[in-house]
Design a protein around this motif. Structure first.
Motif, PDB file in Angstrom:
ATOM      1  N   GLU A  22      14.144  -9.725  -1.836  1.00 57.86           N
ATOM      2  CA  GLU A  22      15.040  -9.954  -0.646  1.00 57.86           C
ATOM      3  C   GLU A  22      14.496 -11.054   0.426  1.00 57.86           C
ATOM      4  OE1 GLU A  22      14.834  -6.121   1.314  1.00 57.86           O
ATOM      5  OE2 GLU A  22      15.776  -5.208  -0.491  1.00 57.86           O
ATOM      6  N   LYS A  23      13.211 -11.073   0.588  1.00 58.68           N
ATOM      7  CA  LYS A  23      12.475 -11.980   1.716  1.00 58.68           C
ATOM      8  C   LYS A  23      11.739 -13.262   1.536  1.00 58.68           C
ATOM      9  CE  LYS A  23      13.228  -8.101   5.307  1.00 58.68           C
ATOM     10  NZ  LYS A  23      12.412  -7.526   6.172  1.00 58.68           N
ATOM     11  N   SER A  24      11.556 -13.251  -0.005  1.00 60.25           N
ATOM     12  CA  SER A  24      10.538 -14.219  -0.438  1.00 60.25           C
ATOM     13  C   SER A  24       9.177 -14.396   0.176  1.00 60.25           C
ATOM     14  CB  SER A  24      11.272 -15.777  -0.338  1.00 60.25           C
ATOM     15  OG  SER A  24      12.377 -15.657  -1.157  1.00 60.25           O
ATOM     16  N   GLN A  25       8.638 -13.246   0.853  1.00 63.65           N
ATOM     17  CA  GLN A  25       7.363 -13.089   1.426  1.00 63.65           C
ATOM     18  C   GLN A  25       6.902 -11.673   1.533  1.00 63.65           C
ATOM     19  OE1 GLN A  25       7.785 -14.469   5.511  1.00 63.65           O
ATOM     20  NE2 GLN A  25       8.587 -12.710   6.196  1.00 63.65           N
ATOM     21  N   ILE A  26       5.855 -11.311   1.465  1.00 61.24           N
ATOM     22  CA  ILE A  26       5.057 -10.026   1.627  1.00 61.24           C
ATOM     23  C   ILE A  26       4.819  -9.816   2.969  1.00 61.24           C
ATOM     24  CG2 ILE A  26       3.302  -8.650   0.795  1.00 61.24           C
ATOM     25  CD1 ILE A  26       2.912 -10.368  -1.606  1.00 61.24           C
ATOM     26  N   PRO A  27       5.656  -8.720   3.665  1.00 62.45           N
ATOM     27  CA  PRO A  27       5.350  -8.333   4.800  1.00 62.45           C
ATOM     28  C   PRO A  27       3.914  -7.911   5.327  1.00 62.45           C
ATOM     29  CG  PRO A  27       6.668  -6.780   4.087  1.00 62.45           C
ATOM     30  CD  PRO A  27       6.430  -7.767   2.982  1.00 62.45           C
ATOM     31  N   ASP A  28       3.572  -7.905   6.667  1.00 62.85           N
ATOM     32  CA  ASP A  28       2.172  -7.455   6.884  1.00 62.85           C
ATOM     33  C   ASP A  28       1.619  -6.148   6.787  1.00 62.85           C
ATOM     34  OD1 ASP A  28       1.758 -10.070   8.201  1.00 62.85           O
ATOM     35  OD2 ASP A  28       2.273  -9.609  10.264  1.00 62.85           O
ATOM     36  N   ASP A  29       2.497  -5.384   6.598  1.00 65.07           N
ATOM     37  CA  ASP A  29       2.294  -3.697   6.468  1.00 65.07           C
ATOM     38  C   ASP A  29       1.841  -3.835   4.812  1.00 65.07           C
ATOM     39  OD1 ASP A  29       5.134  -4.324   5.819  1.00 65.07           O
ATOM     40  OD2 ASP A  29       5.378  -2.155   5.829  1.00 65.07           O
ATOM     41  N   LEU A  30       2.492  -4.509   3.932  1.00 65.71           N
ATOM     42  CA  LEU A  30       2.184  -4.446   2.626  1.00 65.71           C
ATOM     43  C   LEU A  30       0.757  -5.327   2.216  1.00 65.71           C
ATOM     44  CD1 LEU A  30       5.422  -4.454   0.862  1.00 65.71           C
ATOM     45  CD2 LEU A  30       4.213  -2.718   1.203  1.00 65.71           C
ATOM     46  N   LEU A  31       0.784  -6.360   3.034  1.00 67.08           N
ATOM     47  CA  LEU A  31      -0.431  -7.062   2.909  1.00 67.08           C
ATOM     48  C   LEU A  31      -1.731  -6.345   3.382  1.00 67.08           C
ATOM     49  CD1 LEU A  31       0.346 -10.484   4.212  1.00 67.08           C
ATOM     50  CD2 LEU A  31      -0.230  -9.843   1.823  1.00 67.08           C
ATOM     51  N   LYS A  35      -4.930  -4.938   0.958  1.00 74.42           N
ATOM     52  CA  LYS A  35      -6.401  -4.745   1.406  1.00 74.42           C
ATOM     53  C   LYS A  35      -6.882  -3.668   1.094  1.00 74.42           C
ATOM     54  CE  LYS A  35      -9.914  -6.413   3.786  1.00 74.42           C
ATOM     55  NZ  LYS A  35     -11.189  -6.806   2.883  1.00 74.42           N
ATOM     56  N   PHE A  36      -6.105  -2.287   1.856  1.00 70.40           N
ATOM     57  CA  PHE A  36      -6.846  -1.077   1.880  1.00 70.40           C
ATOM     58  C   PHE A  36      -6.930  -0.603   0.364  1.00 70.40           C
ATOM     59  CE2 PHE A  36      -5.973   3.470   1.939  1.00 70.40           C
ATOM     60  CZ  PHE A  36      -7.250   4.056   2.644  1.00 70.40           C
ATOM     61  N   VAL A  37      -5.972  -0.789  -0.654  1.00 62.55           N
ATOM     62  CA  VAL A  37      -6.220  -0.263  -1.871  1.00 62.55           C
ATOM     63  C   VAL A  37      -7.115  -0.994  -2.669  1.00 62.55           C
ATOM     64  CG1 VAL A  37      -4.770   0.207  -4.125  1.00 62.55           C
ATOM     65  CG2 VAL A  37      -3.851   0.733  -1.784  1.00 62.55           C
ATOM     66  N   GLY A  39      -9.267  -3.560  -1.688  1.00 63.32           N
ATOM     67  CA  GLY A  39     -10.534  -4.311  -1.082  1.00 63.32           C
ATOM     68  C   GLY A  39     -10.381  -5.662  -0.617  1.00 63.32           C
ATOM     69  N   SER A  40     -11.732  -6.363  -0.890  1.00 60.91           N
ATOM     70  CA  SER A  40     -11.816  -7.767  -0.652  1.00 60.91           C
ATOM     71  C   SER A  40     -11.223  -8.715  -1.675  1.00 60.91           C
ATOM     72  CB  SER A  40     -13.277  -8.016  -0.629  1.00 60.91           C
ATOM     73  OG  SER A  40     -13.809  -7.742  -1.746  1.00 60.91           O
ATOM     74  N   CYS A  41     -10.811  -8.073  -2.894  1.00 60.46           N
ATOM     75  CA  CYS A  41     -10.277  -9.131  -3.982  1.00 60.46           C
ATOM     76  C   CYS A  41      -8.579  -9.294  -3.605  1.00 60.46           C
ATOM     77  CB  CYS A  41     -10.453  -8.648  -5.196  1.00 60.46           C
ATOM     78  SG  CYS A  41      -9.452  -7.018  -5.793  1.00 60.46           S
ATOM     79  N   ALA A  42      -8.158  -8.457  -2.778  1.00 59.42           N
ATOM     80  CA  ALA A  42      -6.779  -8.704  -2.531  1.00 59.42           C
ATOM     81  C   ALA A  42      -6.371 -10.099  -2.018  1.00 59.42           C
ATOM     82  CB  ALA A  42      -6.103  -7.562  -1.429  1.00 59.42           C
ATOM     83  N   LEU A  43      -7.228 -10.604  -1.181  1.00 63.72           N
ATOM     84  CA  LEU A  43      -6.857 -11.874  -0.461  1.00 63.72           C
ATOM     85  C   LEU A  43      -7.143 -12.946  -1.346  1.00 63.72           C
ATOM     86  CD1 LEU A  43      -6.203 -13.464   2.061  1.00 63.72           C
ATOM     87  CD2 LEU A  43      -8.556 -13.507   2.504  1.00 63.72           C
ATOM     88  N   GLN A  44      -8.249 -12.860  -2.249  1.00 57.30           N
ATOM     89  CA  GLN A  44      -8.560 -13.697  -3.306  1.00 57.30           C
ATOM     90  C   GLN A  44      -7.275 -13.787  -4.591  1.00 57.30           C
ATOM     91  OE1 GLN A  44     -12.239 -12.146  -4.556  1.00 57.30           O
ATOM     92  NE2 GLN A  44     -13.300 -13.581  -3.306  1.00 57.30           N
ATOM     93  N   ALA A  45      -6.940 -12.614  -4.634  1.00 58.32           N
ATOM     94  CA  ALA A  45      -5.865 -12.437  -5.736  1.00 58.32           C
ATOM     95  C   ALA A  45      -4.493 -13.154  -5.231  1.00 58.32           C
ATOM     96  CB  ALA A  45      -5.311 -11.227  -6.126  1.00 58.32           C
ATOM     97  N   ARG A  96     -18.724  -1.070 -14.667  1.00 55.50           N
ATOM     98  CA  ARG A  96     -20.103  -0.651 -14.463  1.00 55.50           C
ATOM     99  C   ARG A  96     -20.455   0.425 -13.408  1.00 55.50           C
ATOM    100  NH1 ARG A  96     -25.721  -4.246 -14.804  1.00 55.50           N
ATOM    101  NH2 ARG A  96     -26.400  -2.685 -16.202  1.00 55.50           N
ATOM    102  N   ARG A  97     -19.965  -0.268 -12.142  1.00 61.87           N
ATOM    103  CA  ARG A  97     -20.102   0.315 -10.978  1.00 61.87           C
ATOM    104  C   ARG A  97     -18.946   1.170 -10.505  1.00 61.87           C
ATOM    105  NH1 ARG A  97     -22.203  -2.948  -6.109  1.00 61.87           N
ATOM    106  NH2 ARG A  97     -22.710  -0.776  -5.435  1.00 61.87           N
ATOM    107  N   ASN A  98     -17.580   1.019 -11.276  1.00 61.50           N
ATOM    108  CA  ASN A  98     -16.631   1.898 -10.590  1.00 61.50           C
ATOM    109  C   ASN A  98     -16.456   1.778  -9.308  1.00 61.50           C
ATOM    110  OD1 ASN A  98     -14.383   3.341 -11.590  1.00 61.50           O
ATOM    111  ND2 ASN A  98     -15.320   5.160 -11.057  1.00 61.50           N
ATOM    112  N   ASP A  99     -16.393   0.632  -8.564  1.00 60.72           N
ATOM    113  CA  ASP A  99     -16.207   0.121  -7.404  1.00 60.72           C
ATOM    114  C   ASP A  99     -14.894  -0.248  -6.788  1.00 60.72           C
ATOM    115  OD1 ASP A  99     -18.732   0.876  -6.462  1.00 60.72           O
ATOM    116  OD2 ASP A  99     -19.472  -1.344  -6.418  1.00 60.72           O
ATOM    117  N   GLY A 100     -14.152  -0.682  -7.917  1.00 62.04           N
ATOM    118  CA  GLY A 100     -12.655  -1.259  -7.528  1.00 62.04           C
ATOM    119  C   GLY A 100     -11.840  -0.911  -8.738  1.00 62.04           C
ATOM    120  N   LEU A 101     -10.367  -0.884  -8.576  1.00 69.05           N
ATOM    121  CA  LEU A 101      -9.540  -0.735  -9.654  1.00 69.05           C
ATOM    122  C   LEU A 101      -9.475  -1.934 -10.471  1.00 69.05           C
ATOM    123  CD1 LEU A 101      -6.880   0.831  -7.432  1.00 69.05           C
ATOM    124  CD2 LEU A 101      -8.413   2.066  -9.057  1.00 69.05           C
TER     125      LEU A 101
END
Length: 139
Positions: A22-31, A35-37, A39-45, A96-101
């Motif tokens: 609809e908007k061609s962008q990801i709104p802040d609440d979903l960003l 990050k919450f779900v 972690g740190s790899c969200a920004l890199q992805a 190995r560590r099961n730290d992330g999805l």
């Protein structure tokens, strides 16, 4: 779809897809949710998606595999069908560590699918077999 991911992650990708269409962008609440779900790899992805680093290779037989060019320029062949990336972060943090999805490469694949920003490349069945077996990269 991706039944091995928690329902919250599945819903997040669906929400991103709907709003991005609809908007061609990801709104802040979903960003923030990303990050919450994830972690740190969200920004890199997201950076990988912005750089159009995700390519879906598809063959006439219907096989699909994703290749992601990492920040260092290295090419990773990711398999969404079995939830696997050959990168060291996936092996260490996810397996190995099961730290992330997910690692940033797999998350980049899912986000590029949700936003429709996946590069598409048709290849021969022989070529995709070679790629899936760990051989040559896409030509």
């Amino acid at each position: 779809m991706r039944s091995f991911l928690p329902a919250v992650a599945e819903q997040l990708f669906k929400d991103i897809q709907k709003i991005y269409e609809e908007k061609s962008q990801i709104p802040d609440d979903l960003l923030i949710a990303l990050k919450f779900v994830f972690g740190s790899c969200a920004l890199q992805a997201l950076d990988l998606v912005d750089k159009h680093s995700v390519t879906c290779l598809s063959s006439p037989s219907g096989r699909k595999v994703y290749q992601v060019t990492g920040g260092s320029g290295r090419l990773y062949t990711c398999f969404t069908s079995c939830h696997y990336c050959p990168c060291p972060a996936f092996a260490y943090a996810v397996l190995r560590r099961n730290d992330g999805l997910l690692c940033k490469h797999l998350l980049g694949v899912y986000l590029s699918q949700a936003t429709g920003l996946t590069q598409q490349e048709s290849v021969s069945d022989k070529h995709i077999t070679t790629v899936m077996a760990g051989g040559a990269a896409a030509s």
